[in-house]
Design a protein around this motif. Structure first.
Motif, mmCIF file in Angstrom:
data_model
loop_
_atom_site.group_PDB
_atom_site.id
_atom_site.type_symbol
_atom_site.label_atom_id
_atom_site.label_comp_id
_atom_site.label_asym_id
_atom_site.label_seq_id
_atom_site.Cartn_x
_atom_site.Cartn_y
_atom_site.Cartn_z
ATOM 1 N N GLU A 184 -6.859 0.881 -3.175
ATOM 2 C CA GLU A 184 -7.602 1.320 -4.340
ATOM 3 C C GLU A 184 -6.987 0.759 -5.618
ATOM 4 N N ARG A 194 0.813 -1.216 0.000
ATOM 5 C CA ARG A 194 0.000 0.000 0.000
ATOM 6 C C ARG A 194 0.850 1.271 0.000
ATOM 7 N N GLU A 231 -0.050 6.542 -11.193
ATOM 8 C CA GLU A 231 -0.983 5.482 -10.833
ATOM 9 C C GLU A 231 -0.422 4.148 -11.313
#
Length: 560
Positions: A165, A137, A149
């Motif tokens: 996410e 994470r 990302e």
């Protein structure tokens, strides 16, 4: 998984012809070890991120079970024969276990350090196009904060430490059947690792079973005098486990079946001291930067005011360093710290693309005598006879070998040469000249065949060796933890010195450089102010941008 990687002929006999075949295939490695080498005890500096609930003690059978379970959830995540599995996480030995699990199912593991900046990670993942990304994470969050990302750059992302996410938690994938071992050809891609990236985005180096395992691991797994691990040894490793060295070392060290293997995931002195005092090593391999940080722990075994048990290096017979330069005071400190009568320090020179190219053994006697201008650790010995060839060539005319004693570009020829650079075939082609690999290092061959490495070409200063000057500064300024000399195209070389308190007496500096070539006034900083790679090397390109904004170096950098 070709991506522009192309094999160059090395002109050597196969490893099988030299040694016969050892059962050292990466995928079923720990199954083989559990059957044939069950007595090895593994001790960890902290629990594996892959299995934090299982603690810090393993035997080979338990490691084999963990690899099988990991292979099962990698299949559930979408990995399989021919696919790419990228791993980006905190440094720990489970990089190696994830590589074994991926290789077991016929996938190609790509081991990427979390020390690579987010934009660099994004560039590497775009080249890889991984089917599965295994990460954590904080890696995802740190990249996201920098505008990158990472989950968008992989088919599926698996997070080891819980949901995130765009990523699956590994617990969602556990429990599937153990997949069968998938074989692969000796010359097919086995693993992808990256170079240190001291000058920018790292290169992705593709190795095969022949180059990485048959050529390097099998060589080290044989019973060599002095070098080989023994059954009674306690072997400790504190390296970057994302590096190819961690793969080859794991294979060979475990095959030699030492009593205990100690694995340190970071160089924090307090963590290292506790584990090494509990399991005093007889063979110690660490990053040069880790040795520097541990010097205060290495009090001399004889004549020390502390208790004998407080010195974790008291029983070491062999110290090993690779990856970067080690300066004479550091070597001397550790050799003096052991009670062994004739300890050795083995310093290797090599690269991710080639594996080790030469070795030199240092003794206490080799480092005694008055300090002088001449380096004591720049002499990196001779190439292994019949195994590696090295030549020194004119950088402008690679086909012209320069005479002994003259400086030139170091080229190597070895059967362990990687398959190429993933996604950068043109760059790989520029590094090869009729089977000779351009190392990017400037050096000298002596008349008796020894290799003296002076500098990376990109870091060079005409008429001097920055590495030699750094050696001298360490010798004359013992409280300097790191000395870095940056070339400056339009001025004097710039020293950057790391000290514990970020300060240095100007009078001591003037005395230290009294007979050296003219240098700029030093910049003195603390340890954390210097950017480093996963292997502890200084990111000189980034350091230059920080302290010499707008200044250019002298070297071309075209062979980095």
């Amino acid at each position: 998984m070709t991506g522009g990687a192309g094999r160059s002929g090395a002109g050597h006999r196969g490893t099988g012809a030299l040694f016969g075949r050892l059962p050292l295939d990466l995928g079923p490695l720990f199954d083989t070890l559990a059957e044939q080498r069950p007595s090895v005890n593994v001790r960890l500096g902290r629990p594996l991120d892959l299995a934090p609930e299982r603690g810090t003690e393993y035997d080979t059978g338990q490691v084999a079970e963990l690899v099988r379970e990991t292979a099962a959830w990698l299949v559930a995540a979408g990995a399989g024969p021919g696919s790419s599995v990228a791993v980006v996480k905190r440094n720990h030995w489970d990089y190696v276990l994830l590589a074994c699990a991926a290789a077991r199912i016929g996938a190609v593991p790509a081991l990427l350090s979390d020390r690579v900046p987010p934009d660099g990670l994004a560039a590497l993942l775009r080249r890889l196009r991984p089917d599965v990304l295994v990460t954590q994470r904080d890696v995802l969050g740190g990249a996201r904060a920098a505008g990158v990302e990472l989950t968008a750059l992989a088919g599926r992302t698996v997070c080891l430490d819980g949901p995130a996410e765009g990523a699956l938690a590994v617990d969602e994938l556990r429990g599937g059947p153990v997949p069968a071992v998938r074989g692969r050809g000796e010359d097919e891609p086995l693993a992808v690792i990256h170079t240190s990236g001291t000058t920018g985005v790292p290169k992705l180096v593709v190795h095969s079973t022949r180059t990485l395992i048959r050529r390097l691991s099998a060589f080290e797994a044989r019973p060599w005098p002095v070098l080989s691990v023994r059954r009674a040894d306690t072997v400790a490793s504190a390296v970057s486990f994302a590096h190819g060295r961690a793969l080859t070392w794991t294979v060979s060290a475990f095959w030699r079946a030492p009593r205990t293997v100690v694995l340190l995931p970071d160089s924090d002195p307090s963590t290292a001291a506790a584990l090494l005092r509990s399991h005093p090593p007889t063979v110690m391999e660490a990053l040069p930067s880790s040795y520097v940080r541990w010097q205060a722990l290495a009090e001399p075994a004889a004549g020390s005011t502390g208790s004998a048990g407080s010195n974790p290096f008291r029983d070491v017979r062999l110290f090993i360093s690779t990856f970067d330069a080690v300066h004479p005071p550091t070597v001397r400190t550790f050799l003096d710290a052991t009670r062994r009568r004739h300890p050795l320090w083995m310093q290797g020179w090599g690269q991710s693309e080639t594996g080790p190219l030469s070795f030199r053994f240092l003794t206490r006697g080799a480092l005694t005598g008055p300090a002088g201008r001449h380096p004591t650790t720049r002499d990196l010995g001779r190439p292994v006879p019949g195994w590696v060839r090295v030549k020194v060539a004119d950088p402008a005319r690679p086909g012209r070998t320069v005479p002994p004693g003259e400086t030139g570009m170091l080229y190597a020829r070895t059967g362990a040469l990687c398959l190429g650079y993933l996604g950068e075939p043109e760059r790989w082609g520029r590094k090869l000249d009729r089977g000779w690999f351009n190392t990017g290092d400037l050096g000298v061959r002596t008349r008796d065949g020894r290799v003296l490495v002076l500098d990376r070409e990109v870091d060079m200063v005409p008429g001097m060796s920055c590495v030699e000057i750094e050696d001298v500064l360490h010798e004359r300024l013992p409280d300097v933890e790191e000395a870095v000399l940056l070339s400056v195209a339009d001025g004097r070389p710039q020293p950057v010195l790391v000290t514990a308190d970020g300060g240095l007496d100007p009078a001591r500096w003037r005395d230290a450089v009294r007979d050296l070539p003219p240098l700029a006034e030093p910049l003195v900083v603390g340890w954390d102010a210097v950017p480093r790679t996963a292997t502890g090397k200084v990111r000189r390109h980034e350091l230059r941008a920080r302290v010499l904004a707008g200044s250019a170096g002298i070297g071309t950098g075209q062979w980095t």
